[in-house]
Design a protein around this motif. Structure first.
Motif, PDB file in Angstrom:
ATOM      1  N   LYS A   1       0.854  -1.193   0.000  1.00 12.45           N
ATOM      2  CA  LYS A   1       0.000   0.000   0.000  1.00 12.45           C
ATOM      3  C   LYS A   1       0.890   1.243   0.000  1.00 12.45           C
ATOM      4  CE  LYS A   1      -3.937  -2.102   0.245  1.00 12.45           C
ATOM      5  NZ  LYS A   1      -4.879  -1.986  -0.856  1.00 12.45           N
ATOM      6  N   GLY A   2       0.296   2.394  -0.270  1.00 13.65           N
ATOM      7  CA  GLY A   2       1.066   3.635  -0.226  1.00 13.65           C
ATOM      8  C   GLY A   2       0.384   4.653   0.660  1.00 13.65           C
ATOM      9  N   PHE A   3       0.946   5.843   0.669  1.00 16.53           N
ATOM     10  CA  PHE A   3       0.386   6.894   1.517  1.00 16.53           C
ATOM     11  C   PHE A   3       0.353   8.209   0.767  1.00 16.53           C
ATOM     12  CE2 PHE A   3       2.338   3.794   4.295  1.00 16.53           C
ATOM     13  CZ  PHE A   3       1.331   3.568   5.218  1.00 16.53           C
ATOM     14  N   ILE A   4      -0.662   8.986   1.051  1.00 17.84           N
ATOM     15  CA  ILE A   4      -0.642  10.381   0.622  1.00 17.84           C
ATOM     16  C   ILE A   4      -0.774  11.208   1.888  1.00 17.84           C
ATOM     17  CG2 ILE A   4      -3.148  10.374   0.035  1.00 17.84           C
ATOM     18  CD1 ILE A   4      -1.296  12.306  -2.305  1.00 17.84           C
ATOM     19  N   ILE A   5       0.215  12.053   2.133  1.00 17.19           N
ATOM     20  CA  ILE A   5       0.184  12.850   3.360  1.00 17.19           C
ATOM     21  C   ILE A   5       0.267  14.342   3.018  1.00 17.19           C
ATOM     22  CG2 ILE A   5       1.125  11.041   4.872  1.00 17.19           C
ATOM     23  CD1 ILE A   5       3.862  12.358   4.652  1.00 17.19           C
ATOM     24  N   ASP A   6      -0.291  15.152   3.924  1.00 19.61           N
ATOM     25  CA  ASP A   6      -0.372  16.591   3.676  1.00 19.61           C
ATOM     26  C   ASP A   6       0.631  17.332   4.543  1.00 19.61           C
ATOM     27  OD1 ASP A   6      -2.527  16.532   1.834  1.00 19.61           O
ATOM     28  OD2 ASP A   6      -3.837  16.017   3.522  1.00 19.61           O
ATOM     29  N   GLU A   7       1.547  18.039   3.893  1.00 17.25           N
ATOM     30  CA  GLU A   7       2.579  18.766   4.635  1.00 17.25           C
ATOM     31  C   GLU A   7       1.954  19.729   5.643  1.00 17.25           C
ATOM     32  OE1 GLU A   7       5.270  20.996   2.132  1.00 17.25           O
ATOM     33  OE2 GLU A   7       6.848  20.893   3.640  1.00 17.25           O
ATOM     34  N   GLU A   8       0.848  20.379   5.259  1.00 22.66           N
ATOM     35  CA  GLU A   8       0.290  21.397   6.143  1.00 22.66           C
ATOM     36  C   GLU A   8      -0.306  20.793   7.416  1.00 22.66           C
ATOM     37  OE1 GLU A   8      -2.442  23.640   3.828  1.00 22.66           O
ATOM     38  OE2 GLU A   8      -3.733  21.939   3.369  1.00 22.66           O
ATOM     39  N   ASN A   9      -0.545  19.482   7.422  1.00 18.27           N
ATOM     40  CA  ASN A   9      -1.106  18.856   8.627  1.00 18.27           C
ATOM     41  C   ASN A   9      -0.059  18.191   9.512  1.00 18.27           C
ATOM     42  OD1 ASN A   9      -3.672  19.644   8.000  1.00 18.27           O
ATOM     43  ND2 ASN A   9      -4.103  17.803   6.805  1.00 18.27           N
TER      44      ASN A   9
ATOM     45  N   SER B   1      -3.673   9.595   4.345  1.00 18.21           N
ATOM     46  CA  SER B   1      -4.405   8.334   4.264  1.00 18.21           C
ATOM     47  C   SER B   1      -3.663   7.313   3.405  1.00 18.21           C
ATOM     48  CB  SER B   1      -5.816   8.590   3.742  1.00 18.21           C
ATOM     49  OG  SER B   1      -5.755   9.385   2.590  1.00 18.21           O
ATOM     50  N   VAL B   2      -4.171   6.069   3.466  1.00 20.07           N
ATOM     51  CA  VAL B   2      -3.552   4.950   2.755  1.00 20.07           C
ATOM     52  C   VAL B   2      -4.100   4.897   1.331  1.00 20.07           C
ATOM     53  CG1 VAL B   2      -3.265   2.428   2.730  1.00 20.07           C
ATOM     54  CG2 VAL B   2      -3.294   3.672   4.913  1.00 20.07           C
ATOM     55  N   THR B   3      -3.188   4.634   0.382  1.00 17.93           N
ATOM     56  CA  THR B   3      -3.581   4.559  -1.032  1.00 17.93           C
ATOM     57  C   THR B   3      -3.191   3.198  -1.621  1.00 17.93           C
ATOM     58  OG1 THR B   3      -1.447   5.365  -1.827  1.00 17.93           O
ATOM     59  CG2 THR B   3      -3.109   7.036  -1.324  1.00 17.93           C
ATOM     60  N   ASP B   4      -3.573   2.968  -2.857  1.00 19.33           N
ATOM     61  CA  ASP B   4      -3.206   1.719  -3.537  1.00 19.33           C
ATOM     62  C   ASP B   4      -1.820   1.778  -4.163  1.00 19.33           C
ATOM     63  OD1 ASP B   4      -5.325   0.034  -3.126  1.00 19.33           O
ATOM     64  OD2 ASP B   4      -6.554   1.027  -4.660  1.00 19.33           O
ATOM     65  N   ASP B   5      -1.299   2.987  -4.291  1.00 18.43           N
ATOM     66  CA  ASP B   5      -0.030   3.211  -4.984  1.00 18.43           C
ATOM     67  C   ASP B   5       1.099   3.053  -3.960  1.00 18.43           C
ATOM     68  OD1 ASP B   5       2.087   4.311  -6.342  1.00 18.43           O
ATOM     69  OD2 ASP B   5       1.332   6.366  -6.272  1.00 18.43           O
ATOM     70  N   ALA B   6       1.930   2.027  -4.122  1.00 22.63           N
ATOM     71  CA  ALA B   6       2.896   1.669  -3.079  1.00 22.63           C
ATOM     72  C   ALA B   6       4.042   2.681  -2.930  1.00 22.63           C
ATOM     73  CB  ALA B   6       3.454   0.282  -3.347  1.00 22.63           C
ATOM     74  N   ARG B   7       3.685   3.943  -2.817  1.00 23.39           N
ATOM     75  CA  ARG B   7       4.699   4.978  -2.609  1.00 23.39           C
ATOM     76  C   ARG B   7       4.182   5.959  -1.574  1.00 23.39           C
ATOM     77  NH1 ARG B   7       5.875   7.551  -8.338  1.00 23.39           N
ATOM     78  NH2 ARG B   7       3.642   7.881  -8.189  1.00 23.39           N
ATOM     79  N   VAL B   8       5.100   6.762  -1.045  1.00 21.84           N
ATOM     80  CA  VAL B   8       4.684   7.785  -0.093  1.00 21.84           C
ATOM     81  C   VAL B   8       4.720   9.128  -0.821  1.00 21.84           C
ATOM     82  CG1 VAL B   8       5.086   8.817   2.158  1.00 21.84           C
ATOM     83  CG2 VAL B   8       5.775   6.444   1.740  1.00 21.84           C
ATOM     84  N   ILE B   9       3.566   9.742  -0.963  1.00 22.09           N
ATOM     85  CA  ILE B   9       3.469  11.012  -1.687  1.00 22.09           C
ATOM     86  C   ILE B   9       3.088  12.116  -0.694  1.00 22.09           C
ATOM     87  CG2 ILE B   9       2.264  12.278  -3.539  1.00 22.09           C
ATOM     88  CD1 ILE B   9       3.763   9.963  -4.713  1.00 22.09           C
ATOM     89  N   LEU B  10       3.758  13.238  -0.850  1.00 23.31           N
ATOM     90  CA  LEU B  10       3.479  14.383   0.013  1.00 23.31           C
ATOM     91  C   LEU B  10       2.807  15.490  -0.803  1.00 23.31           C
ATOM     92  CD1 LEU B  10       4.256  15.722   2.912  1.00 23.31           C
ATOM     93  CD2 LEU B  10       6.048  16.847   1.609  1.00 23.31           C
TER      94      LEU B  10
END
Lengths: 364, 330
Positions: free
Chosen positions: B234-242, B299-308
């Motif tokens: 799994k991957g992650f998309i996270i928000d810098e502002e949070n 949150s968790v995504t299907d794309d096995a990378r960590v995106i900011l």
């Protein structure tokens, strides 16, 4: 408050991003070179490319001082260590591979005395604390960093510190610009000019760019500042009217810093220097003047950089001149990784290959 | 009178060993199990146990917000707590250099004891070895910990797309506090390490649909998210502002060219929780001192990378950090 925060504002950044999309003509491809390694990293870290239309391309130039250090120069770091010298370095140099594949970090693990400093002047403290050792500062940097290296030499002489020297491979930008401008195959439209270098040189450094009918915009390192500069470049290209614009006046005066230039000319003279991937460029390096010869590690330890070509297949030179993206190098991500680098570009904190690898550029 | 120091005889097994154990170790780790001084201690655990170990080598041993003794308890307690276990017992093994200040050593032991009391764990066995000058530099501590499993939180398969990611504290304080303490780059500041036991905070959230948790020590939040991405697919998309981050910590990181996401924490955990329970977990975390700055960062995504999602509206990848953080040139 951190003075940079307004320049990260999402709303402003999105407005500029939209303005760029409107200004960029659909049938034209805009190719802009960011010359400074700090820009390369700031662009990657802020995800700026994802805010630009596909016909606005950013390519990296020869603006990472570590990356343009030739293999022959790098190998002298290790020669110094083999002579029992304690070397003092910026953090950026620690992972750079010598011809033997070893880095300063590897050497340190095997017992070599390698200190990391934030300011070259810290070398004086080290030298005073251990008078039985000889400390050599590895002087790598452009116009921005070179004055602090010069200040170290002046201070050491003033305090008559004998167990200290500097290996100066500092370089200056004008000849590199000339080389880039003379290469018509690059099809560049403009330059995102290095803010910190300009703070020393002044904006006259970019006169040759304007003369060759390309845009030159001095930019800060925050997303809003970089987007604003890109917008300005596209506007100039569309109008076909070119002039240097300083968009980083909050830090950079148009005339640069005479005081810093005086310090440079007190300690250094222009010498011929070999740039990794670019070859020998006349009067593009900063050698230590005769008056300060006792602080010149080259003279003190009788060192001469060898004329060593880069490892076969390493395309640092083409990456550094914006000819290719790192992914077009056969070694990138395969034989050359941050763990086992072939060239400094992969491990310098401002290296183009490092930015492309770390942030997987081109894959989002 | 000159300062009392550690001598080789303290580790020799004779009279001095005995008085060191009595005067320093038992004095602080006072409990009925360790007091017995058996070759092994008898402990009671539940049906399902969690067991972990960690060694601590931090330099300097004393830093703003703690010392190696406190850290050696927090580190092991936290490994159990984020694995979903209630920490019960710890071992405490010291390796100390001949000549080390006995006063300082006692402070280290005392801090470990205080932290163990706060966490509600007992230090039930230990060992002291003294090595000749030059053999080690200062003090090294190993602790092992045993706890009762409440809920297994180390299973990557439980991580599902749409789950929320929480960090339980503002980040990067430990790494930056140590950097300042070393005084290496001539910066001053008052950044305290976040070093703290998280077991009480964690016990408040086990009742919710927590999928996974891990403390974000070396390599920081970036390393934890990348490890989970690699193992779970799994991957992650996270928000810098949070991302919770103190301004002084942010500025120091920026000056040195460090990504706060890659800097070590000693009192911050990454929690993956079902979307429905995310706010409830956040409320529960906010009730404890160590979780008062907790935030949902992505949150968790299907794309096995960590995106900011960057603060300015861009997007970038967050990769595994390099082995050693180095300050940049300019």
């Amino acid at each position: 408050m951190n003075p940079n925060i307004p320049f990260r504002d999402k709303e402003t950044a999105l407005k500029l991003s939209n303005a760029i999309k409107n200004e960029a003509k659909e049938d034209k491809h805009y190719k802009i070179m960011e010359v400074c390694g700090t820009h390369t990293m700031a662009i990657a870290r802020s995800g700026l490319r994802s805010m630009l239309p596909s016909n606005v391309e950013l390519v990296s130039g020869p603006g990472c001082p570590v990356c343009v250090t030739s293999q022959g120069e790098i190998d002298l770091f290790f020669e110094l260590i083999d002579k029992g010298v304690s070397v003092v370095s910026f953090g950026d140099l620690l992972r750079i591979p010598g011809s033997n594949g070893q880095s300063l970090m590897d050497k340190r693990a095997h017992g070599a005395d390698v200190s990391v400093v934030y300011s070259p002047l810290d070398t004086i403290k080290l030298a005073k604390a251990s008078p039985d050792k000889h400390y050599t500062f590895l002087g790598i940097g452009f116009e921005t960093t070179a004055p602090t290296v010069a200040a170290l030499i002046m201070q050491a002489k003033k305090e008559n510190i004998e167990n200290l020297s500097v290996l100066s491979f500092c370089k200056t930008m004008p000849k590199a610009f000339e080389l880039i401008l003379s290469d018509t195959s690059l099809h560049l439209d403009g330059f995102l000019c290095p803010g910190h270098v300009t703070a020393i040189t002044g904006i006259s450094l970019y006169d040759p760019i304007i003369a060759s009918k390309k845009a030159a915009v001095v930019a800060g390192f925050e997303p809003v500042e970089m987007l604003d500069a890109i917008y300005e470049i596209i506007g100039q290209v569309n109008k076909g009217e070119f002039h240097t614009v300083n968009k980083y006046r909050r830090v950079v005066p148009d005339e640069g810093s005479q005081a810093a230039r005086d310090i440079l000319s007190t300690v250094f003279y222009d010498n011929d220097a070999t740039w990794r991937g670019l070859g020998k460029l006349e009067k593009s390096g900063l050698g230590i003047k005769e008056e300060y010869a006792e602080y010149d590690a080259l003279k003190r330890f009788n060192l001469v950089p060898k004329d060593i070509t880069e490892i076969k297949g390493c395309k640092c030179g083409q990456v550094l001149t914006g000819k290719i993206k790192p992914s077009a190098c056969g070694l990138f991500g395969k034989k050359c990784t941050p763990e086992e680098p072939v060239g400094p570009c992969m491990v310098s904190s401002e290296g183009t290959c490092a930015a492309y690898y770390k942030y997987k550029l081109g894959e989002i | 009178m000159s300062e009392k120091v550690v001598t080789l005889s303290i580790g020799g097994g004779g009279k001095q060993t005995s008085s060191f154990i009595k005067d320093i170790i038992l004095k602080h780790f006072d409990n009925e199990i360790i007091d017995n001084l058996g070759d092994a201690s008898y402990i009671k655990t539940g049906v399902s146990s969690a067991f972990t170990t960690d060694s601590f080598v931090v330099r300097p041993e004393f830093f703003n917000g703690g010392n190696i003794g406190k850290l050696s308890v927090c580190g092991t307690v936290n490994d159990l707590a984020v694995s979903g276990a209630k920490p019960l017992y710890l071992s405490f093994a010291l390796v100390v250099a001949e000549g080390y200040s006995l006063d300082k050593l006692e402070q280290i032991v005392e801090s470990a004891a205080i932290e163990a009391k706060i966490a509600g764990v007992k230090i039930v066995c230990g060992d002291t070895k003294v090595v000749e000058r030059g053999g080690v530099d200062g003090v090294i501590i190993n602790t092992c910990g045993v706890g009762d499993v409440v809920k297994k939180l180390n299973h990557y398969v439980n991580v599902k797309t749409g789950d929320k990611v929480i960090v339980t504290s503002d980040i990067a304080r430990h790494g930056m506090a140590i950097m300042l303490e070393r005084g290496q780059f001539g910066f001053n500041g008052d950044i305290k390490s976040d070093c703290a036991c998280l077991n009480h905070m964690m016990s408040n959230i086990y009742e919710y649909n927590i999928k996974f948790s891990r403390d974000a020590t070396r390599g920081g939040v970036a390393a934890v998210l990348n490890e989970i991405a690699e193992k779970s697919g799994k991957g992650f998309i996270i928000d810098e502002e949070n991302i919770p981050l103190r301004q002084d910590v942010a500025e120091l990181c920026e000056t040195l060219g460090y990504d706060p996401l890659s800097v070590a924490n000693e009192g911050a955990a990454v929690i993956i929780v079902s979307e429905e329970d995310a706010e409830k977990v956040l409320d529960a975390l906010h009730k404890s001192d160590t979780g008062k700055n907790a935030k949902i960062i992505g949150s968790v995504t299907d794309d096995a990378r960590v995106i900011l999602n960057t603060i300015s509206g861009g997007k970038r990848v967050v990769d595994l950090p390099p082995g050693e953080l180095l300050p940049r040139i300019c």
